[in-house]
Every structure is written in structure tokens, then in C-alpha cells.
Design a protein around this motif. Structure first.
Motif, PDB file in Angstrom:
ATOM      1  N   VAL A 176       0.855  -1.199   0.000  1.00 52.42           N
ATOM      2  CA  VAL A 176       0.000   0.000   0.000  1.00 52.42           C
ATOM      3  C   VAL A 176       0.890   1.248   0.000  1.00 52.42           C
ATOM      4  CG1 VAL A 176      -1.768   1.287   1.272  1.00 52.42           C
ATOM      5  CG2 VAL A 176      -1.899  -1.208   1.139  1.00 52.42           C
ATOM      6  N   ASP A 177       1.952   1.222   0.804  1.00 50.15           N
ATOM      7  CA  ASP A 177       2.894   2.357   0.802  1.00 50.15           C
ATOM      8  C   ASP A 177       3.513   2.529  -0.579  1.00 50.15           C
ATOM      9  OD1 ASP A 177       2.444   2.912   3.414  1.00 50.15           O
ATOM     10  OD2 ASP A 177       4.208   1.853   4.178  1.00 50.15           O
ATOM     11  N   ALA A 178       3.893   1.390  -1.194  1.00 46.34           N
ATOM     12  CA  ALA A 178       4.522   1.458  -2.523  1.00 46.34           C
ATOM     13  C   ALA A 178       3.546   2.054  -3.537  1.00 46.34           C
ATOM     14  CB  ALA A 178       4.969   0.066  -2.952  1.00 46.34           C
ATOM     15  N   MET A 179       2.267   1.729  -3.396  1.00 44.97           N
ATOM     16  CA  MET A 179       1.256   2.228  -4.339  1.00 44.97           C
ATOM     17  C   MET A 179       1.125   3.751  -4.259  1.00 44.97           C
ATOM     18  SD  MET A 179      -0.237   0.026  -6.265  1.00 44.97           S
ATOM     19  CE  MET A 179       0.208  -1.668  -6.505  1.00 44.97           C
ATOM     20  N   ARG A 180       1.435   4.298  -3.088  1.00 45.63           N
ATOM     21  CA  ARG A 180       1.364   5.765  -2.958  1.00 45.63           C
ATOM     22  C   ARG A 180       2.397   6.407  -3.873  1.00 45.63           C
ATOM     23  NH1 ARG A 180       0.646   4.591   2.716  1.00 45.63           N
ATOM     24  NH2 ARG A 180      -1.597   4.675   3.002  1.00 45.63           N
ATOM     25  N   MET A 181       3.534   5.723  -4.037  1.00 52.00           N
ATOM     26  CA  MET A 181       4.609   6.276  -4.875  1.00 52.00           C
ATOM     27  C   MET A 181       4.405   5.891  -6.337  1.00 52.00           C
ATOM     28  SD  MET A 181       7.079   6.899  -2.294  1.00 52.00           S
ATOM     29  CE  MET A 181       8.646   6.113  -2.285  1.00 52.00           C
ATOM     30  N   ALA A 182       4.103   4.611  -6.591  1.00 55.04           N
ATOM     31  CA  ALA A 182       3.992   4.129  -7.972  1.00 55.04           C
ATOM     32  C   ALA A 182       2.855   3.117  -8.043  1.00 55.04           C
ATOM     33  CB  ALA A 182       5.312   3.481  -8.390  1.00 55.04           C
ATOM     34  N   PRO A 183       1.636   3.563  -8.367  1.00 53.25           N
ATOM     35  CA  PRO A 183       0.476   2.652  -8.353  1.00 53.25           C
ATOM     36  C   PRO A 183       0.420   1.773  -9.602  1.00 53.25           C
ATOM     37  CG  PRO A 183      -0.233   4.888  -8.857  1.00 53.25           C
ATOM     38  CD  PRO A 183       1.248   4.947  -8.689  1.00 53.25           C
ATOM     39  N   ILE A 184       1.364   0.854  -9.702  1.00 49.79           N
ATOM     40  CA  ILE A 184       1.471   0.009 -10.894  1.00 49.79           C
ATOM     41  C   ILE A 184       1.297  -1.449 -10.488  1.00 49.79           C
ATOM     42  CG2 ILE A 184       3.011  -0.687 -12.792  1.00 49.79           C
ATOM     43  CD1 ILE A 184       4.497   1.995 -12.244  1.00 49.79           C
ATOM     44  N   GLY A 185       0.573  -2.235 -11.304  1.00 47.67           N
ATOM     45  CA  GLY A 185       0.399  -3.648 -10.978  1.00 47.67           C
ATOM     46  C   GLY A 185       0.385  -4.508 -12.225  1.00 47.67           C
ATOM     47  N   LEU A 186       0.267  -5.822 -12.006  1.00 49.65           N
ATOM     48  CA  LEU A 186       0.255  -6.779 -13.107  1.00 49.65           C
ATOM     49  C   LEU A 186      -1.110  -7.449 -13.199  1.00 49.65           C
ATOM     50  CD1 LEU A 186       3.638  -8.656 -12.675  1.00 49.65           C
ATOM     51  CD2 LEU A 186       2.983  -7.197 -14.586  1.00 49.65           C
ATOM     52  N   LYS A 187      -1.512  -7.784 -14.446  1.00 54.17           N
ATOM     53  CA  LYS A 187      -2.802  -8.474 -14.644  1.00 54.17           C
ATOM     54  C   LYS A 187      -2.572  -9.971 -14.803  1.00 54.17           C
ATOM     55  CE  LYS A 187      -4.095  -6.018 -18.385  1.00 54.17           C
ATOM     56  NZ  LYS A 187      -4.945  -5.478 -19.426  1.00 54.17           N
ATOM     57  N   ASN A 188      -3.658 -10.702 -14.694  1.00 53.64           N
ATOM     58  CA  ASN A 188      -3.701 -12.109 -15.111  1.00 53.64           C
ATOM     59  C   ASN A 188      -2.677 -13.018 -14.444  1.00 53.64           C
ATOM     60  OD1 ASN A 188      -5.801 -11.437 -16.793  1.00 53.64           O
ATOM     61  ND2 ASN A 188      -4.403 -10.853 -18.451  1.00 53.64           N
ATOM     62  N   ARG A 189      -2.465 -12.818 -13.177  1.00 53.30           N
ATOM     63  CA  ARG A 189      -1.651 -13.756 -12.399  1.00 53.30           C
ATOM     64  C   ARG A 189      -2.524 -14.241 -11.244  1.00 53.30           C
ATOM     65  NH1 ARG A 189       0.845 -12.627 -16.281  1.00 53.30           N
ATOM     66  NH2 ARG A 189       2.958 -11.765 -16.422  1.00 53.30           N
ATOM     67  N   THR A 190      -2.132 -15.364 -10.662  1.00 55.77           N
ATOM     68  CA  THR A 190      -2.852 -15.848  -9.483  1.00 55.77           C
ATOM     69  C   THR A 190      -1.906 -15.748  -8.295  1.00 55.77           C
ATOM     70  OG1 THR A 190      -3.990 -17.408 -10.895  1.00 55.77           O
ATOM     71  CG2 THR A 190      -4.151 -17.786  -8.522  1.00 55.77           C
ATOM     72  N   ILE A 191      -2.398 -15.171  -7.219  1.00 59.94           N
ATOM     73  CA  ILE A 191      -1.548 -15.023  -6.034  1.00 59.94           C
ATOM     74  C   ILE A 191      -2.253 -15.706  -4.874  1.00 59.94           C
ATOM     75  CG2 ILE A 191      -0.411 -13.372  -4.501  1.00 59.94           C
ATOM     76  CD1 ILE A 191      -0.553 -11.288  -6.678  1.00 59.94           C
ATOM     77  N   ILE A 240      -5.137   2.749 -10.139  1.00 58.33           N
ATOM     78  CA  ILE A 240      -4.137   1.727 -10.486  1.00 58.33           C
ATOM     79  C   ILE A 240      -3.831   1.751 -11.982  1.00 58.33           C
ATOM     80  CG2 ILE A 240      -5.902  -0.059 -10.796  1.00 58.33           C
ATOM     81  CD1 ILE A 240      -2.420  -0.711  -9.387  1.00 58.33           C
ATOM     82  N   LEU A 241      -2.586   1.497 -12.295  1.00 53.52           N
ATOM     83  CA  LEU A 241      -2.177   1.349 -13.688  1.00 53.52           C
ATOM     84  C   LEU A 241      -1.725  -0.098 -13.847  1.00 53.52           C
ATOM     85  CD1 LEU A 241      -1.647   3.244 -16.159  1.00 53.52           C
ATOM     86  CD2 LEU A 241       0.747   3.150 -15.479  1.00 53.52           C
ATOM     87  N   LEU A 242      -2.527  -0.919 -14.579  1.00 51.67           N
ATOM     88  CA  LEU A 242      -2.154  -2.326 -14.753  1.00 51.67           C
ATOM     89  C   LEU A 242      -1.366  -2.471 -16.046  1.00 51.67           C
ATOM     90  CD1 LEU A 242      -5.490  -3.981 -13.601  1.00 51.67           C
ATOM     91  CD2 LEU A 242      -3.316  -4.032 -12.386  1.00 51.67           C
ATOM     92  N   ALA A 243      -0.205  -3.088 -15.947  1.00 52.63           N
ATOM     93  CA  ALA A 243       0.656  -3.221 -17.127  1.00 52.63           C
ATOM     94  C   ALA A 243      -0.061  -4.060 -18.183  1.00 52.63           C
ATOM     95  CB  ALA A 243       1.969  -3.881 -16.725  1.00 52.63           C
ATOM     96  N   PRO A 244       0.004  -3.662 -19.472  1.00 51.15           N
ATOM     97  CA  PRO A 244      -0.638  -4.473 -20.519  1.00 51.15           C
ATOM     98  C   PRO A 244       0.005  -5.858 -20.590  1.00 51.15           C
ATOM     99  CG  PRO A 244       0.664  -2.678 -21.474  1.00 51.15           C
ATOM    100  CD  PRO A 244       0.675  -2.482 -19.989  1.00 51.15           C
ATOM    101  N   ASP A 245      -0.748  -6.818 -21.152  1.00 59.56           N
ATOM    102  CA  ASP A 245      -0.277  -8.208 -21.179  1.00 59.56           C
ATOM    103  C   ASP A 245       1.114  -8.363 -21.790  1.00 59.56           C
ATOM    104  OD1 ASP A 245      -2.200  -9.429 -19.808  1.00 59.56           O
ATOM    105  OD2 ASP A 245      -3.468  -9.877 -21.551  1.00 59.56           O
ATOM    106  N   TRP A 246       1.342  -7.659 -22.941  1.00 59.02           N
ATOM    107  CA  TRP A 246       2.635  -7.851 -23.627  1.00 59.02           C
ATOM    108  C   TRP A 246       3.787  -7.400 -22.737  1.00 59.02           C
ATOM    109  CZ3 TRP A 246       5.832  -3.709 -24.261  1.00 59.02           C
ATOM    110  CH2 TRP A 246       5.261  -2.438 -24.203  1.00 59.02           C
ATOM    111  N   LEU A 247       3.528  -6.303 -21.957  1.00 62.86           N
ATOM    112  CA  LEU A 247       4.597  -5.798 -21.089  1.00 62.86           C
ATOM    113  C   LEU A 247       4.809  -6.759 -19.918  1.00 62.86           C
ATOM    114  CD1 LEU A 247       6.566  -3.488 -20.619  1.00 62.86           C
ATOM    115  CD2 LEU A 247       4.800  -2.298 -19.326  1.00 62.86           C
ATOM    116  N   GLY A 248       3.672  -7.293 -19.422  1.00 66.22           N
ATOM    117  CA  GLY A 248       3.757  -8.256 -18.324  1.00 66.22           C
ATOM    118  C   GLY A 248       4.566  -9.470 -18.748  1.00 66.22           C
ATOM    119  N   LYS A 249       4.293  -9.952 -19.994  1.00 70.89           N
ATOM    120  CA  LYS A 249       5.007 -11.156 -20.476  1.00 70.89           C
ATOM    121  C   LYS A 249       6.486 -10.855 -20.679  1.00 70.89           C
ATOM    122  CE  LYS A 249       1.436 -13.867 -22.590  1.00 70.89           C
ATOM    123  NZ  LYS A 249       0.421 -13.537 -23.550  1.00 70.89           N
TER     124      LYS A 249
END
Ligand SMILES: Cc1cc2nc3c(=O)[nH]c(=O)nc-3n(C[C@H](O)[C@H](O)[C@H](O)COP(=O)(O)OP(=O)(O)OC[C@H]3O[C@@H](n4cnc5c(N)ncnc54)[C@H](O)[C@@H]3O)c2cc1C
Length: 665
Positions: A176-191, A240-249
Motif C-alpha cells: 500500500v505504501d509502494a502504491m502511494r509512490m507508484a500505483p502500478i500492478g500486473l494483470k492475469n496472475r494468481t496469487i 491503479i495502472l495495470l501493465a498491458p499483457d505484452w509488457l507483463g510477459k
């Protein structure tokens, strides 16, 4: 059952210690015991060979959850292997029934994600992929522990936590702290998430149910990474800014194996642990995160009551300085600084709202020829803080500003405002238990008087004389000790009838500056004069505030290696021993050239008790913890820490205020 928990100081270890100790006898092994070890466990230091041998030797279950992160680079794997070998060498089948090894889900990074989209305990991990040091360590250690336990005829249990969440942990509060600085995440993964409290519950159940010779993932809920990152960003109040699939791959190829689950969409199974432990948590995604804390600016009594009655945990702050030196609190914050103002001055007693600063109070008193009988060397401190913290200078007549308080108003747990006249027994309890918000404070005042400060430079060896009782020759004695320069600067403050020719008026003393600057400035300012004479609230020229408070506060709170200020208080009867210990330890403390240690003295004439306060500023928190241990070694449990400064985690509240309800001598 007798359990030895190795690695009790880590995020997981702390929770394990609490959970296991509820029903079992726990010896908790720390690399460096924290200042406040939970009372329910017996603490052992890893380097104490005899203590470690006894603790491991006596245990029916040994839990190895230690990770040496201080060893870096090439040292990382051998240093951690050495820890494991040391423990394996100490266990014997006569006593030890189970050896639990904390591995990690990272071992699944060895699997081909396409062939193994669901990763469970029975997979063969003999992969040949490029793996980082942490992953290699866990893979080799699992095999080593199993082989060693089989050799010795001892049961083993290998546990592989998935993504561990909980208060203050990297993947929950940290993200959550990191998101304050850079709200970036990845799509289509299972955690797969596991809350640290549930993880400890699962392990406890596995041990108590006699599960042995198994490898078990400690996991709970599968979530989509889109939801996980979106939720964290929401708590940080950022889109949130979710990285596009191609960038994630593309990026997935560069992700280290420790984070392999972000590189591919794989699922780590938690079916086995649920079946074996019987623990069902029913948590949803939001339950793995701390709810966002609110900041309530108290402007009215209703604001205070609403916060208290909300049922949510909260903490009150005055000017908020204690947060400069301590970790951020996750609970709602009730800010009292605008709940301020003088209510009235009657019969030498000044009543103010709790957010009023000492500076504002003096602003009201001084024009009326009044002042306080003792004062700190900083006056941007709120009245409310004076009830909870021992706000002090040096004084032969009072321990702290708290002794001047004659009555308070406070809002209790039910939200009701109450009046309380001084009652030492009740107030000791209120200060200890907390759970109240002080709303008004009445301080006894006295007519202003003149004080003279004679400043002397003394040899460092004189410190012991002051501590042994020479401080009592003055109304107020303050010692600034410069260990690396082997000198003391001593303030001898006493009442005087009037100024004499040659006296100097008070001036900003640049306290806290390095030895040589302090000496130079004093020489320039004093020009051979002996004394500084001024009214009692001016003689030491206290700081009235902090320049650029907002930015300075950010610096104190947010720099990576935080600057902490801590003050330890010991009874003067034990102070010589404490100072002797401190002297012995100083060479390891790596003080900066010119750095000073503040030594102040306060007394309570009614109970004939004297106190010595030792103040230190450092970036190295372990030095502060060492000071606490020295105080404990010198005084048993009779020591205190200034509550408005750095207080290491785990310090019991009895160490944060000096009880006043004692029989007079
Ligand atoms: C530059 C500087 C110089 C300093 N010099 C000195 C000094 O000479 N002598 C000295 O003794 N100290 C000194 N201090 C430490 C100072 O006394 C503490 O940091 C003090 O806590 C600051 O007061 P505050 O109003 O910010 O209270 P906070 O730090 O906000 O609060 C202190 C404690 O009181 C509680 N609290 C505050 N108000 C209320 C309320 N109304 N109801 C319930 N709980 C409340 C808080 O929860 C917290 O536990 C100094 C600090 C700084 C930054």
C-alpha cells in the motif's frame, strides 16, 4: 509441549511466538533479542552457545524460521546453511520429536509453469532453471533437512508459506505504501495469500495433530493479481495502472525467481494444509489488508467523542513529535493540536485545552509575571502530552511537567467527558492503561523568578561525581557529555536576586551541535563572562518550535535509516552502574566525532527519589536497544523511557511513566 522457535524476531517469528506460547512452553531464539520480548516466552540469543544448546536440547519440537538477511552476496547461502547445520547438530531423537523447517513457495520457481500450472507439494523440484540465491537456498535446505532428520530418526515437517500478509508486512502494508509512490500492478496472475495469524494457526494445528514427514504449503486464498493490486491502490487512494499483457510477459522474463509467481500465471495449492490442519479462515481479499486509517482533526468535543465511540482503534496525538521517532501507527489518528486555547488563570493555576502548547501557555503567563516551576528545553509541546510523557528539563524540585498538573478533563472509553482532580493512584492507572483522551489540563504556576546559569567545561571523569549526587548542589544541573572529546559541558542553574555586572543575557545555545562548534560559539557569546542570567523560562533559551516542521518531520519519519532520539531514565541509586555499563559499551556505539549525550537530573522531594535521564540520538536503532538492555541489567525493571521519543517495540507501558503513587519517605 516444549517448543524451541528459532527466528522469533522476524515478522512470521513474532506471530509464531505469540500463537505457540498460548498453549505451549516456548523458548524463543533471537539473533538479537528485541527490547521487549513477549513475557510468555523464554528469550535466548542465537550467539549464546550454551543457551542455544539448552533450548534446542530441551525442545520436543524445534521450529527453524530463521533467515540471516544480514549476510549478503556470496555469503548469503553459506551463512544460512551454517545456521541450519548448527541446529541440526543440536537435535537428538531422545528428546526432539519434530523438526519444522520454514521453506517458501519460491521453490516452485524450479517448475516449468506450463507443465505445472497448479503447483503442489508432490511436484518434483529437480529443475535446472536459473534461480536466485534465496530460491537455491530453500531448495537445498529442504533436501538437507529431510536427509539429516531421516539419518537421526527425527520427524520433519517442511512448510512453504505462500504470500504472507499482516500488519506491517511487505505484501500488505508495504505494498500500500509502494502504491502511494507508484500505483502500478500486473494483470492475469494468481496469487495465494496467507494471513500471518492464520499461518501460525495452521502450523500450531499441524504440530498438535502430529503431522510429520510431510511437505505442506501454508496458504489460504487465491486472488487474481488485478484484484490484489487494485485493492492495494484503492487503500493508497491512487488509481491503479495495470501493465498491458505484452509488457507483463516481456517483463516476466526479468523477474527474479523469488517472484516467479508474478512472471507466470500459476496457482499454488493450499488444499493439503486445509485438509491436514482443519483451519478454515473464510477471509476475503480485504481481510488480508489493514483497513485504511483515518486522520480526525479534533476541533470540538463531539469530534473527540465520535472517534472514541466509533469502536475502531485510534491513537491521540498532540503536536505529533513522538511519531518522528517511532514507526507509523496503523490505527485512526485523533489530532489534538487544534483543540487548543487558554481557558483561564485563577489562583495560580492555568487551565488550557489539551492541544495548547507550552509556548502559548507561557505567552499567557509571562506578561502576568507568572511561569512554571520546571520546564523542558523545548516548548512546542502540547498540554495533553505533559499528562502522558514525562516532559522534563533538569530540576531538583520536580520530576517533570506532569507534577504541576492539578486536574484534568478527559473523555473516557464510553465517550463521556469527566473531571479528575489530582489523584496519584487513579492517574498512574490512566497513564498506564490509556484508552482516554485528555481534553483539558490545569497546571500549577508560580511567580516568575531570575535564574543564573553558570556554564563550565569539565573533564569527562567528573561525570561519575555528578551522577553520584553532585547534581544536587544546584537547583538544576544539566550535563552535555562529549565522549569522543572527553569533556563535559555543565549547566549549573540556580536562583539569583538580580543580575550582576558582567552577566550575559540568555541567547540561543545551539544545543545538540558538535562539541567544537558548541565550544566555539559559547566562547564567542560569553566573551569571558561567567553567567547567563534571565527569567526562569528564558534562562536556557528553550527552542520555541522547529523550523520547517513539516519537512523536518518527513525527514525523521521517512528516511531509510531513521534518526532516532531516545531518553532512558534510571533511578539515581542505580545510575553509576548504568553509566559504567554505557562507558564500556561506547566504543561499539560508533559515536560521531563531537557527538554529545545529554544527561539530566530530576527529583521528587516528597518521595526522596532522584532520576538520571540519558539522551542519545542515533541512526542505529540497535544502539538504542543496547541502552535499554543496559538499563535493565543495571536496574532490573526500574527504568523508564521518554514516551514522546523513541520507544522500541515490545516495551511494556510500565516503562513509559514514573509512578507517583508511592509512600512518601
Ligand atoms: C526538537 C525537540 C526537542 C525536545 N526537547 C525535549 C526536552 O527538552 N524535554 C523533554 O522532556 N522532551 C523533549 N522533547 C520530546 C517531547 O517532549 C515529546 O516528543 C512530546 O511527546 C512532544 O509533545 P507532543 O505534543 O508532540 O505530543 P505527542 O508526541 O503527539 O504525544 C506524546 C504522547 O502523548 C499522547 N497524547 C498526546 N496528547 C494526548 C491527548 N490529548 N490525549 C491522550 N493522549 C495524548 C500520545 O498518544 C503520545 O503517547 C523534544 C522533542 C523535540 C522534537
Amino acid at each position: 509441549m516444549q517448543i524451541c522457535l528459532v527466528g522469533a524476531g522476524g515478522g512470521i517469528g513474532q506471530q509464531l511466538a505469540k500463537t505457540l506460547a498460548v498453549r505451549h512452553k516456548v523458548a524463543a531464539v533471537y539473533r538479537r533479542p528485541p527490547a521487549g520480548v513477549p513475557k510468555s516466552v523464554h528469550a535466548v540469543q542465537f550467539d549464546d552457545k550454551i543457551g542455544l544448546t539448552e533450548a534446542v536440547g530441551a525442545a520436543e519440537v524445534v521450529v527453524h524460521a530463521a533467515l540471516n538477511t544480514k549476510a549478503r552476496g556470496r555469503q548469503f547461502i553459506p551463512a544460512n546453511q551454517a545456521t541450519t547445520e548448527q541446529l541440526l547438530a543440536l537435535i537428538s531423537p531422545e528428546r526432539c520429536k519434530l523438526f519444522v523447517y520454514f521453506s517458501s513457495q519460491v521453490v516452485y520457481a524450479a517448475l516449468d509453469p506450463k507443465e505445472h500450472p497448479v503447483q503442489s507439494e508432490d511436484a518434483d523440484l529437480a529443475g535446472t532453471k536459473r534461480l536466485d540465491a534465496y530460491t537455491r537456498l530453500k531448495l537445498t535446505e529442504e533436501a538437507r533437512v529431510i536427509a539429516a532428520c531421516r539419518d537421526k530418526g527425527i520427524n520433519y515437517l517442511i512448510v512453504r508459506p505462500t504470500m504472507v500478509m499482516g500488519p506491517g508486512m511487505a505484501w500488505s502494508s508495504g505494498i500500500v505504501d509502494a502504491m502511494r509512490m507508484a500505483p502500478i500492478g500486473l494483470k492475469n496472475r494468481t496469487i495465494n495469500l496467507i494471513h500471518v495469524a492464520d499461518l501460525a494457526g495452521q502450523l500450531l494445528a499441524l504440530i498438535e495433530r502430529g503431522v510429520a514427514n510431510e511437505v505442506v504449503n501454508l496458504g489460504d486464498l487465491d486472488v487474481r493479481s488485478d484484484d490484489y493490486f487494485r485493492h492495494a491502490a484503492g487503500l493508497a487512494q491512487r488509481p491503479i495502472l495495470l501493465a498491458p499483457d505484452w509488457l507483463g510477459k516481456f517483463g516476466g522474463r526479468f523477474i527474479p525467481s523469488t517472484l516467479w509467481f508474478l512472471g507466470h500465471d500459476v496457482q499454488v495449492s493450499s488444499d493439503k494444509v486445509k485438509a491436514l490442519s482443519g483451519v478454515e479462515t473464510g477471509r476475503t481479499l480485504a481481510d488480508f489488508f489493514e483497513p485504511p486509517a483515518r486522520v480526525v482533526d479534533a476541533r470540538s468535543l463531539d469530534d473527540i467523542r465520535d472517534t472514541v465511540r466509533s469502536g475502531k482503534p485510534y491513537h491521540a496525538i498532540g503536536r505529533g513529535y513522538f511519531l518522528w521517532f517511532n514507526d507509523r501507527k496503523q490505527t485512526d489518528q485523533l489530532v489534538m493540536e487544534h483543540y487548543s486555547g487558554v481557558i483561564g488563570l485563577a489562583d495560580n493555576a492555568l487551565t488550557v485545552k489539551a492541544g495548547t502548547t507550552l509556548r502559548a501557555m507561557l505567552g499567557h503567563l509571562v506578561p502576568r509575571g507568572m511561569t512554571f516551576a520546571t520546564l523542558p528545553e523545548f516548548v512546542d509541546i502540547s498540554a495533553g502530552a505533559c499528562f502522558f510523557a514525562e516532559v522534563h528539563g533538569s530540576s531538583a524540585e520536580h520530576i517533570s511537567m506532569y507534577d504541576l498538573i492539578t486536574s484534568i478533563r478527559y473523555v473516557d472509553e464510553t465517550g463521556e467527558e469527566k473531571v479528575s482532580l489530582r489523584d496519584d493512584a487513579l492517574w498512574d492507572r490512566l497513564r498506564g492503561e490509556g484508552g482516554i483522551v485528555v481534553t483539558e489540563v490545569t497546571f500549577a504556576c508560580r511567580p516568575s523568578r531570575l535564574l543564573a546559569n553558570t556554564i563550565e567545561w569539565q573533564k569527562e571523569s567528573r561525570l561519575e561525581d555528578y551522577v553520584a549526587g553532585e547534581y544536587r548542589v544546584n537547583f538544576s544541573t544539566t550535563v552535555h557529555w562529549y565522549p569522543r572529546s572527553h569533556e563535559l559541558m555543565v549547566y549549573n542553574v540556580n536562583p539569583v536576586d538580580g543580575p550582576e555586572p558582567g552577566d550575559r543575557r540568555p541567547f540561543p545555545p545551539m544545543r545538540g551541535s558538535p562539541h567544537w562548534i558548541q565550544k566555539l560559539l559559547l566562547n564567542l557569546r560569553m566573551r569571558g563572562r561567567q553567567r547567563i542570567v534571565g527569567s526562569s523560562e528564558r534562562v536556557l533559551a528553550p527552542w520555541t518550535g522547529v523550523p520547517a516542521k513539516h519537512f523536518l518531520g518527513k525527514f525523521f519519519r521517512e528516511t531509510r535509516r531513521r534518526v532516532r532520539n531516545m531518553e532512558v531514565c534510571v533511578p539515581d541509586t542505580h545510575a553509576a552502574d548504568f553509566i559504567a555499563k554505557l562507558r564500556r559499551h561506547l566504543p561499539e556505539m560508533q559515536l560521531m566525532p563531537g557527538q554529545g549525550i545529554g544527561v539530566r537530573f530530576t527529583r521528587d522531594p516528597a518521595s526522596d527519589r532522584g532520576f538520571v535521564w540519558v539522551e542519545m540520538t542515533s541512526r542505529d536503532a540497535s544502539q538504542m536497544h543496547a541502552m535499554v538492555e543496559m538499563a535493565r541489567a543495571a536496574c532490573g525493571e526500574q527504568f523508564w523511557l521518554h514516551r514522546g521519543k523513541y520507544v522500541p517495540n515490545g516495551i511494556d507501558v510500565e516503562h513509559l511513566y514514573i509512578p507517583r503513587h508511592v509512600s512518601p519517605k
